[in-house]
Design a protein around this motif. Sequence first.
Motif, PDB file in Angstrom:
ATOM      1  N   UNK A 121      -5.302  51.620 -16.631  1.00 11.83           N
ATOM      2  CA  UNK A 121      -5.219  51.577 -15.171  1.00 11.83           C
ATOM      3  C   UNK A 121      -3.994  52.340 -14.696  1.00 11.83           C
ATOM      4  N   UNK A 122      -4.147  53.061 -13.593  1.00 15.32           N
ATOM      5  CA  UNK A 122      -3.033  53.757 -12.956  1.00 15.32           C
ATOM      6  C   UNK A 122      -2.905  53.250 -11.525  1.00 15.32           C
ATOM      7  N   UNK A 123      -1.702  52.865 -11.151  1.00 12.71           N
ATOM      8  CA  UNK A 123      -1.458  52.451  -9.779  1.00 12.71           C
ATOM      9  C   UNK A 123      -0.849  53.617  -9.015  1.00 12.71           C
ATOM     10  N   UNK A 124      -0.522  53.385  -7.768  1.00 14.06           N
ATOM     11  CA  UNK A 124      -0.172  54.496  -6.876  1.00 14.06           C
ATOM     12  C   UNK A 124       0.987  55.363  -7.367  1.00 14.06           C
ATOM     13  N   UNK A 125       1.972  54.760  -8.004  1.00 14.62           N
ATOM     14  CA  UNK A 125       3.113  55.564  -8.456  1.00 14.62           C
ATOM     15  C   UNK A 125       2.681  56.561  -9.532  1.00 14.62           C
ATOM     16  N   UNK A 126       1.850  56.105 -10.481  1.00 15.76           N
ATOM     17  CA  UNK A 126       1.357  56.994 -11.539  1.00 15.76           C
ATOM     18  C   UNK A 126       0.396  58.033 -10.962  1.00 15.76           C
ATOM     19  N   UNK A 127      -0.430  57.618  -9.997  1.00 19.88           N
ATOM     20  CA  UNK A 127      -1.358  58.562  -9.355  1.00 19.88           C
ATOM     21  C   UNK A 127      -0.594  59.635  -8.592  1.00 19.88           C
TER      22      UNK A 127
END
Length: 381
Positions: A121-127
């Motif tokens: 899973x990637x959240x907004x910071x990683x995206x």
Amino acid sequence: MDKTIIKIHNKSDRPDNIVQKENEIIEKCLEIEAALPIFMQDFFIYLKNSVALSTRLAYLQDIFFFCKYLTSETNLTKALKIKDITIEDFNSIKARDINRFLGDFCTRYTVKENNTVVIMENHNRALARKKSSLTVLFKFLFRDELIKNNITDGFNPIRLPKPQPDAIKRLEIDEVAKMLDVVDTGNGLTEKELIYWEKTKLRDKAILVLFVTYGLRLKELQQLNISSFNFSRGDFKIYRKRGKEVNMPLNKSVEKVILDYIQLERVSDDVVSEKHKDALFLSLQKTRMTEKSIRQLVKKYSSIALGTTKENGYSPHKLRATAATSLIQNGFSIYDVQNLLDHDNVTTTQLYAAHKKNVKREIVHRFEWLDEYDKKSGSKI
């Protein structure tokens, strides 16, 4: 097959261990570049000369991941191998394709490892980082006239939460004192941990004191050498992001814990391999401590100070935040703290300064102009 031995012919002022670490990152970059499409060669040169080495690697990893997605998850290319993706394929990519990649695929995907399926899973910071990597790539290709349109204006925004000062995790001053007491006495450690503590307590204390005094980054501390310290001049040298070389002054507390460790606990150079002779902090295996082992050490001692599990103990970055807030609470200006911690922007330092809001209230309440409220005058109403 025998592993190739790498020797360093270093004519710079930087220590060999830092040069070697950079070379390892460069090798990873070259490995990824060799697997990416040939039309990106000029982009690789651009990255090499315009961004920090760690940023270069991060961008390449993101771009490789995107290209892997193109070949395995889409009809945007007929290539079966990443290397075979063409510039014509990239010319056909629209902003909506990037938005689908970031907003749909990247948020949750699976990776098969041996017989196990791992959910990623990637959240907004990683995206946001992946978006930044692709933005840099597509802008370069457009500027270099390899693609016809600049599609980056059509990338969907990714909202990042605004940093909140009250959400910054750090140790309070009494918790720092408790953490240092643990490393002095061993109180709170398990029987197994006490066995190792007896052999490393001076080393561990030196590490913790350096973190909470200077707010060093993990990499900056891990790279320290004995030769980094000049005790007669009262300073030591660190290497910061983007290759900046900085002399840091020693105070008496830091000088004492470092010398105690070197003179009373650190093993003799005679039993240390040439590669690790100059390393300041050694493991029990007589090799330079890794970033992972230092991180685990900090989490162990901080968890006892916080009264929580080791999994919930604080990372070295939280000790960086601890140093910042402690300095500001002791009256140092945000600009002094910005300089010490090497913040690019003073707004980062201001987040730590927000913790001083109660001090403002105290100052105002103790500075009354009307006699009936001025406690110093002794007047009563």
